[in-house]
Design an enzyme around this catalytic site. Structure first.
Site, PDB file in Angstrom:
ATOM      1  N   GLU A   1       0.825  -1.196   0.000  1.00 13.38           N
ATOM      2  CA  GLU A   1       0.000   0.000   0.000  1.00 13.38           C
ATOM      3  C   GLU A   1       0.865   1.254   0.000  1.00 13.38           C
ATOM      4  O   GLU A   1       2.093   1.178   0.108  1.00 13.38           O
ATOM      5  CB  GLU A   1      -0.917   0.002   1.229  1.00 13.38           C
ATOM      6  CG  GLU A   1      -0.165  -0.002   2.547  1.00 13.38           C
ATOM      7  CD  GLU A   1      -1.069  -0.222   3.754  1.00 13.38           C
ATOM      8  OE1 GLU A   1      -2.173   0.353   3.789  1.00 13.38           O
ATOM      9  OE2 GLU A   1      -0.663  -0.958   4.666  1.00 13.38           O
TER      10      GLU A   1
ATOM     11  N   ARG B   1      -2.498  -7.866  13.292  1.00 12.99           N
ATOM     12  CA  ARG B   1      -2.195  -6.944  14.377  1.00 12.99           C
ATOM     13  C   ARG B   1      -1.056  -7.484  15.224  1.00 12.99           C
ATOM     14  O   ARG B   1      -1.128  -8.595  15.746  1.00 12.99           O
ATOM     15  CB  ARG B   1      -3.424  -6.746  15.280  1.00 12.99           C
ATOM     16  CG  ARG B   1      -4.489  -5.878  14.692  1.00 12.99           C
ATOM     17  CD  ARG B   1      -5.541  -5.498  15.735  1.00 12.99           C
ATOM     18  NE  ARG B   1      -6.816  -5.270  15.060  1.00 12.99           N
ATOM     19  CZ  ARG B   1      -7.828  -6.116  15.066  1.00 12.99           C
ATOM     20  NH1 ARG B   1      -7.762  -7.230  15.767  1.00 12.99           N
ATOM     21  NH2 ARG B   1      -8.913  -5.841  14.398  1.00 12.99           N
TER      22      ARG B   1
END
Length: 311
Positions: free
Chosen positions: A114, A191
């Protein structure tokens, strides 16, 4: 005349979200904990509807599946790119995304590389990008000891900063940030650390420590953005923020009429500032659309900043 697909954003409420998507863009957000605007998006977790024209009411994914000729007949099984605007009223978790190989094997998904452009931020806003571990053993030890103060690479950011984030990069958007994000069309996030936050029932959010260790690149290598190209266009400037194997992102600062050539399978276009017209249709900041491969050029007019993401 080719096809331009005007899309309706999908909004995501998040524990860390705020109200800036309404305040800055005028969106009708579901609550004051709205963290993300997905547009353009054909991902099943946030599939945009076409709001006018031949395909009105259909989803972008359906048009992609049924009319691949409008997308350069690319062979991808799913629409490959996704754009978001992220409002971080609070810190996001420290996280990492897998590459294509790991994601295909374990998640039946694309990986996620990204990039971020800072649309706005408060004074002294931070960002986490990368880590200081030299070996996997050092990484594991820091995670086991909850030693994130020493592990994480944290720094101040300002409006207009740009970051390219390959899969395997530990990162976190911090509170006070408004971010434009262009990415592979994936919703896989591991996470690493979530500040021991608890929900209203007293539970901490799920972590993905094993997967995070598996996919994190060690040592961290900052991406070299020295190759950014900037040029003067008819009325304004164009800056190529990044061109990689996964995506290319150009930022246009327009001060009047410009004709933008489309020689790609498609262009994902977001008006991030200002107003004007596109092919004679009025646009303002917060509008998003897809330029299909049969639309070989697009007429823009007005004072506006435009992001164009392509393969």
């Amino acid at each position: 005349m080719g096809h331009i697909l005007w899309v309706e954003p999908v909004f995501k409420e998040m524990i860390w979200g705020g109200n800036q998507l309404k305040e800055k863009y005028g969106y009708a957000i579901p609550s004051d904990q709205t963290g993300e605007c997905w547009a353009p998006s054909a991902h099943p977790n946030g599939d945009n509807k076409i709001i006018e024209g031949e395909f009105k009411g259909q989803t972008l994914s359906k048009v992609f599946d049924k009319h691949r000729e409008l997308f350069g007949n690319i062979k991808d099984k799913q629409f490959p790119l996704l754009v978001k605007i992220i409002d971080a009223c609070n810190d996001l978790s420290v996280q990492v995304h897998p590459n294509d190989e790991y994601a295909a094997l374990h998640e039946n998904s694309l990986g996620k590389t990204e990039c971020w452009y800072v649309l706005d931020c408060k004074e002294d806003t931070k960002m986490v990008m990368g880590h200081h571990a030299k070996t996997k053993e050092e990484l594991v030890k820091a995670i086991e000891n909850d030693d994130y103060d020493h592990l994480l690479n944290k720094f101040d950011i300002k409006k207009g900063d740009f970051f390219y984030i390959p899969s395997g990069t530990i990162h976190a958007i911090c509170k006070g940030s408004l971010i434009y994000e262009a990415q592979q069309s994936s919703d896989i996030t591991y996470r690493v650390y979530d500040y021991h936050r608890k929900d209203k029932d007293g539970n901490e959010r799920q972590l993905h420590v094993k997967q995070s260790i598996d996919v994190t690149t060690v040592p961290y290598k900052p991406y070299d953005l020295a190759k950014q190209v900037e040029e003067t266009i008819e009325n304004g400037t164009r800056k190529e923020l990044v061109s990689s194997n996964y995506l290319t992102l150009n930022k246009y600062d327009m001060t009047g009429y410009n004709k933008v050539i489309n020689d790609k399978p498609f262009q994902l276009v977001s008006i991030i500032e200002g107003q004007g017209t596109v092919e004679g249709k009025e646009v303002r900041k917060g509008d998003h659309f897809v330029v299909c491969s049969d639309q070989k050029e697009v007429d823009f007019d007005g004072t506006m900043t435009v992001m164009i993401c392509t393969l």
